[in-house]
Each structure stands twice: as C-alpha cells, then as structure tokens.
Enzyme design. Structure first.
Site, PDB file in Angstrom:
ATOM      1  N   LYS A   1      -8.225  38.870-103.110  1.00 15.62           N
ATOM      2  CA  LYS A   1      -7.735  39.906-102.206  1.00 15.62           C
ATOM      3  C   LYS A   1      -7.009  41.007-102.974  1.00 15.62           C
ATOM      4  O   LYS A   1      -7.216  42.200-102.729  1.00 15.62           O
ATOM      5  CB  LYS A   1      -6.795  39.290-101.150  1.00 15.62           C
ATOM      6  CG  LYS A   1      -7.537  38.445-100.123  1.00 15.62           C
ATOM      7  CD  LYS A   1      -6.614  37.611 -99.252  1.00 15.62           C
ATOM      8  CE  LYS A   1      -7.456  36.662 -98.371  1.00 15.62           C
ATOM      9  NZ  LYS A   1      -6.648  35.744 -97.558  1.00 15.62           N
TER      10      LYS A   1
ATOM     11  N   GLN B   1      -0.723  33.663 -96.466  1.00 15.03           N
ATOM     12  CA  GLN B   1      -1.891  32.827 -96.764  1.00 15.03           C
ATOM     13  C   GLN B   1      -1.715  31.438 -96.159  1.00 15.03           C
ATOM     14  O   GLN B   1      -0.678  30.807 -96.303  1.00 15.03           O
ATOM     15  CB  GLN B   1      -2.091  32.743 -98.289  1.00 15.03           C
ATOM     16  CG  GLN B   1      -3.324  31.982 -98.730  1.00 15.03           C
ATOM     17  CD  GLN B   1      -4.627  32.693 -98.384  1.00 15.03           C
ATOM     18  OE1 GLN B   1      -4.672  33.910 -98.222  1.00 15.03           O
ATOM     19  NE2 GLN B   1      -5.703  31.933 -98.276  1.00 15.03           N
TER      20      GLN B   1
ATOM     21  N   ASP C   1      -4.285  40.212 -90.382  1.00 11.86           N
ATOM     22  CA  ASP C   1      -5.079  39.002 -90.180  1.00 11.86           C
ATOM     23  C   ASP C   1      -5.503  38.854 -88.719  1.00 11.86           C
ATOM     24  O   ASP C   1      -6.448  38.129 -88.407  1.00 11.86           O
ATOM     25  CB  ASP C   1      -4.250  37.757 -90.541  1.00 11.86           C
ATOM     26  CG  ASP C   1      -4.598  37.192 -91.906  1.00 11.86           C
ATOM     27  OD1 ASP C   1      -5.766  37.362 -92.326  1.00 11.86           O
ATOM     28  OD2 ASP C   1      -3.727  36.581 -92.537  1.00 11.86           O
TER      29      ASP C   1
HETATM   30  N1  LIG Z   1      -3.734  34.118 -93.718  1.00 12.72           N
HETATM   31  C1  LIG Z   1      -4.956  33.769 -94.119  1.00 12.72           C
HETATM   32  N2  LIG Z   1      -5.967  34.661 -94.007  1.00 12.72           N
HETATM   33  C2  LIG Z   1      -7.225  34.319 -94.397  1.00 12.72           C
HETATM   34  O1  LIG Z   1      -8.166  35.125 -94.289  1.00 12.72           O
HETATM   35  C3  LIG Z   1      -7.439  33.010 -94.956  1.00 12.72           C
HETATM   36  C4  LIG Z   1      -6.358  32.138 -95.045  1.00 12.72           C
HETATM   37  N3  LIG Z   1      -5.137  32.530 -94.623  1.00 12.72           N
HETATM   38  N4  LIG Z   1      -6.538  30.891 -95.541  1.00 12.72           N
HETATM   39  C5  LIG Z   1      -7.802  30.417 -96.021  1.00 12.72           C
HETATM   40  C6  LIG Z   1      -8.977  31.165 -95.468  1.00 12.72           C
HETATM   41  C7  LIG Z   1     -10.151  31.134 -96.399  1.00 12.72           C
HETATM   42  N5  LIG Z   1     -10.380  32.508 -96.780  1.00 12.72           N
HETATM   43  C8  LIG Z   1     -11.269  32.955 -97.744  1.00 12.72           C
HETATM   44  C9  LIG Z   1     -11.174  34.205 -98.300  1.00 12.72           C
HETATM   45  C10 LIG Z   1     -12.006  34.607 -99.327  1.00 12.72           C
HETATM   46  C11 LIG Z   1     -12.959  33.765 -99.830  1.00 12.72           C
HETATM   47  C12 LIG Z   1     -13.810  34.230-100.952  1.00 12.72           C
HETATM   48  O2  LIG Z   1     -13.534  35.207-101.604  1.00 12.72           O
HETATM   49  N6  LIG Z   1     -14.885  33.529-101.273  1.00 12.72           N
HETATM   50  C13 LIG Z   1     -15.784  33.895-102.317  1.00 12.72           C
HETATM   51  C14 LIG Z   1     -15.656  33.063-103.569  1.00 12.72           C
HETATM   52  C15 LIG Z   1     -14.310  32.549-103.890  1.00 12.72           C
HETATM   53  C16 LIG Z   1     -14.249  32.097-105.327  1.00 12.72           C
HETATM   54  O3  LIG Z   1     -14.249  32.975-106.196  1.00 12.72           O
HETATM   55  O4  LIG Z   1     -14.230  30.868-105.560  1.00 12.72           O
HETATM   56  C17 LIG Z   1     -17.196  33.709-101.813  1.00 12.72           C
HETATM   57  O5  LIG Z   1     -17.368  32.956-100.850  1.00 12.72           O
HETATM   58  O6  LIG Z   1     -18.080  34.302-102.400  1.00 12.72           O
HETATM   59  C18 LIG Z   1     -13.100  32.510 -99.262  1.00 12.72           C
HETATM   60  C19 LIG Z   1     -12.264  32.112 -98.227  1.00 12.72           C
HETATM   61  C20 LIG Z   1      -9.473  33.295 -96.178  1.00 12.72           C
HETATM   62  N7  LIG Z   1      -8.662  32.603 -95.413  1.00 12.72           N
END
Ligand SMILES: Nc1nc(=O)c2c([nH]1)NC[C@@H]1CN(c3ccc(C(=O)N[C@@H](CCC(=O)O)C(=O)O)cc3)C=[N+]21
Ligand SMILES: NC(=O)C1=CN([C@@H]2O[C@H](COP(=O)(O)OP(=O)(O)OC[C@H]3O[C@@H](n4cnc5c(N)ncnc54)[C@H](OP(=O)(O)O)[C@@H]3O)[C@@H](O)[C@H]2O)C=CC1
Ligand SMILES: [Mg+2]
Length: 358
Positions: A118, A162, A185
């Site tokens: 992020k 988070q 969020d």
């Molecule tokens: N307040 C809050 N807001 C959220 O939006 C929130 C949270 N808490 N807690 C957990 C979940 C999960 N989440 C993700 C965000 C980015 C990837 C992401 O960037 N994924 C990449 C790869 C990640 C990596 O590099 O390993 C992908 O899928 O390509 C995944 C999951 C947001 N969340």
C-alpha cells in the site's frame, strides 16, 4: 457432512433456546425485556475456514483452457497511473496532495506485506503516506491516540487500520474512532448501511468490493440481471461485495460456512466471487461452464523459495477453473492489487472532497 459441520450447527443452537428461556422468565408482565422476535445471532462458533471441502486430486489441464485470465495487476497499474496524473494536477493547481495514514499493529508477515504494498503504491501515485507501527502488545489507548491525531491532521485524508488486530484489542471500538470522512476502507457501519440502503450513497465503498466490480466492468462482464454467488459474508470482503453486486442489479446469493450444497448453488452462477480463505475450496465442477470467477481469497503458505518465505494461494482451484470458466482472476495478481488501487482512489476522492475539486 463432517464432524466440524455438525459441531457448528450444534453450537449455534443456544440462540433458539436462549430465546425460549427469556420468554419463560419474562412471562407476560415485563414488557421492557421482551424476547427478540428475530434472532440476530451470527454463529458464535469459530469457523476454522477448513470445513468440508473436496480433497480429491486436482485435475491439471484435463480440459482445454476456456478461460481468459483477468490481469488485476496490470489493470491496477492503469488505475494507479490515472490517479497519479490527477494527483499531480492537484499539486499544480492548489499545491496539495492526498495523504493516507496507516496503522499496523503487531508482526504478522502477511499484514506487513500488504501494508508495504500500500505504501509503495502511494509513492507511485504521489500520495503522501504516514505509517504508525505499534507492537503486538500495545494498549488500546496508544492506538486511539494515534487515530485522534490522524483524525485532526488536515493533511491526512484517509486512515486505515490494518486488520486483523491482535486479540486483546477491541476492533469495533477502534474502527469506530476513524472519522467517517477519512474512513477510506469503508468499514464504518454508517458506510455499510448506506451501501445497503436504496437511495443512499456511502462516503466510501470498501476497497475489495470496489476492486472486484471494477475488474468485472473493465473486463467487459455484464452484471445486470446476472446470477452472482458470493462465497463469504465478512464485513471487509463478502458482505460489501454482495451489496455492490446487487447495486449493479445482479441477482445475488451469499454462501457462508453453514451453507448446504455450496457446490450446487455456485454451479448456477454466471459470476462467482469467493472470499473465504480456504485453498482450492471452489473446484472445477462447482462452476457453470462460461462463468466468470473472481478469487478474493489469499491464504499464505510457507514457501522458503520465495522472497518473504511464503506465498499466497486463492480459494479457487485455478487449474481446474481455467478449463471451465470464461474468465478467472489469478492469485496473486488479481483482486489484491485492485484492493490497493481502490484504496488510493478513495484517498484521492477524499482529498478532492476536502479541497472541493472535481
Ligand atoms: N484495514 C484493512 N484493509 C484491508 O484492505 C485489508 C485488511 N485490513 N486486512 C487484510 C486484507 C487483505 N488485503 C490485501 C491487500 C493487498 C493484497 C495484495 O497486494 N496482494 C498481492 C500480492 C501480495 C504479495 O506480494 O504477497 C496479489 O494478490 O497480487 C492482498 C490482500 C487487504 N486487507
Ligand atoms: N485480496 C484482497 O484484497 C483481500 C483478500 N482477503 C482474503 O479473503 C479471504 C477472506 O477474508 P475475510 O473475509 O476477511 O475472512 P473471514 O474469515 O472474516 O470470513 C470468511 C468467510 O468465509 C466463510 N466460510 C468459511 N469457511 C467456509 C466454507 N467452507 N464454505 C463457505 N464459506 C466459508 C465464513 O462464513 P461464516 O460467516 O459462516 O463464518 C465467512 O463469512 C482471506 O483469504 C483473506 O486473506 C480479504 C480481504 C481483502
Ligand atoms: Mg472465519
């Protein structure tokens, strides 16, 4: 069904017997404590996200590939570069940029990765980011005071706590402290209520839900009138996604840990969104040929060969889905990057609202 399933049902029973007890005690004299006519209980069982699913061997490439892969990574990059040019326009015209504050509590490796992604995306877009890292055992007061300083800081337009937070902290209380105007969020109950209610507009749409819809729209998938199944009903993913699909006039079914015959229900769907966190939950035979499949699930598994010691897998048996669906999102590279792009988009919108820019 298996033992877990039965355990879940048994444990969710007390809600009924509680209602019956209240009825007995209240008799008909006390009006003030009347028993609820409708139980609002969610299952108080811990659903381990590993209930009853199909462990049969994965059929790799048994069918010819029918599915297009929806490239969330490149779509998100497009969106972020659009945001970057809006940010630089803002900077030129009023000398200000959007600001995002992130609060990370504890040492979860996956949370650290998401937060790092992020912050990196903010840098790409020219959005200022502030990060507060607090130890696992920090007090609620520490978080609340960080929050109130971000709430008051006029150069911060978005605040993100988070999740998940360590168990000793009161998540609801903490999230409620985030000012509604900075809740990028979209987790404030008022936002969710407004998303659900006809004729109302939420201040912010939750990022993951918005990211899923954006993927569908940008891939040319028609939503109106289509049958959509959302697997999972959490506040952060499943619930808002189902509400948003409904706003786009899909006919929506929501499945959860206690749903029976999830495979049969899912097989009727034109659009499947799954947000559970169980690897390979959705098998090829769960899908109607030609369905569009959006995989929100990100389950970290140990992988010493990868940079951070783990990698992510989704809810969908990707190899099988490729041979049945018409389009599938990969994990990683699907919804995850879109969630981040939508976070930046909400932060930009918030700043535009404050500075009254269109
Ligand atoms: N307040 C809050 N807001 C959220 O939006 C929130 C949270 N808490 N807690 C957990 C979940 C999960 N989440 C993700 C965000 C980015 C990837 C992401 O960037 N994924 C990449 C790869 C990640 C990596 O590099 O390993 C992908 O899928 O390509 C995944 C999951 C947001 N969340
Ligand atoms: N890519 C991204 O940007 C994001 C990814 N995620 C990922 O999505 C997944 C879900 O996250 P989150 O919603 O926070 O998780 P939660 O654990 O809060 O919710 C999981 C949901 O799945 C349901 N469920 C559990 N087991 C089953 C099952 N066997 N069959 C059907 N439904 C089941 C639960 O049902 P019940 O309500 O009955 O308990 C619950 O509604 C995780 O892997 C998470 O990492 C989450 C947010 C953003
Ligand atoms: Mg769970």
């Amino acid at each position: 069904m298996t033992v877990m399933w039965q355990k879940g049902l048994k444990k969710s029973m007390p809600s009924t017997s509680r209602a019956v007890n209240t009825l007995k005690h209240n008799h008909c004299y006390q009006i003030r404590k009347s028993p609820p006519l409708v139980s609002l209980d969610f299952p108080d069982i811990w659903t381990p996200n590993s209930l009853d699913y199909d462990h049969s061997p994965i059929q790799k490439g048994s069918n010819e590939q029918t599915a297009a892969v929806i490239d969330g990574k490149s779509i998100s990059e497009e969106i972020i570069s659009g945001i970057a040019s809006e940010v630089s326009r803002m900077k030129e015209s009023i000398g200000k940029v959007p600001g995002l504050a992130v609060i990370l509590v504890g040492q979860r490796r996956d949370s650290q990765t998401y937060v790092r992604n992020k912050i990196k995306a903010c840098e790409e877009a020219g959005i200022k980011s502030l990060m507060t890292e607090l130890p696992e055992d920090c007090t609620e007061d520490k978080i609340l005071s960080a929050l109130s300083s971000f709430n008051e800081n006029p150069s911060i337009h978005g605040i993100l706590v988070q999740l998940p937070l360590p168990k000793h902290l009161d998540e609801e209380k903490i999230l409620n402290m985030v000012s509604l105007e900075k809740d990028v969020d979209g987790f404030n109950p008022l936002n969710m209520g407004n998303l659900a209610m006809r004729g109302r507009e939420p201040v912010f749409i939750p990022c993951t839900a918005k990211g899923c819809i954006e993927l569908l729209l940008r891939s040319g998938v028609e939503i109106m009138g289509k049958k959509a199944v959302v697997i999972g009903r959490s506040n952060i993913a499943g619930l808002p996604t189902s509400l948003l699909l409904q706003r786009h006039h899909a006919t929506v079914s929501i499945l959860h840990a206690l749903s029976k015959n999830p495979d049969q229900i899912t097989r009727q769907a034109d659009i499947v969104v799954t947000a559970v966190g169980v690897p390979n939950l959705v098998r090829g035979h769960w899908l109607k040929p030609g369905a569009v499949v959006i995989d929100v699930g990100t389950y970290p598994i140990e992988d010493p060969s990868s940079e951070f010691g783990y990698r992510l897998i989704g809810d969908v048996c990707y190899e099988e889905a490729l041979g049945v669906a018409s389009a599938v999102t990969p994990v990683p590279g699907g919804v995850g990057p879109m969630t981040i792009a939508m976070l930046l988009s909400n932060t930009l919108d918030s700043a535009k609202r404050v500075y009254d820019i269109t």
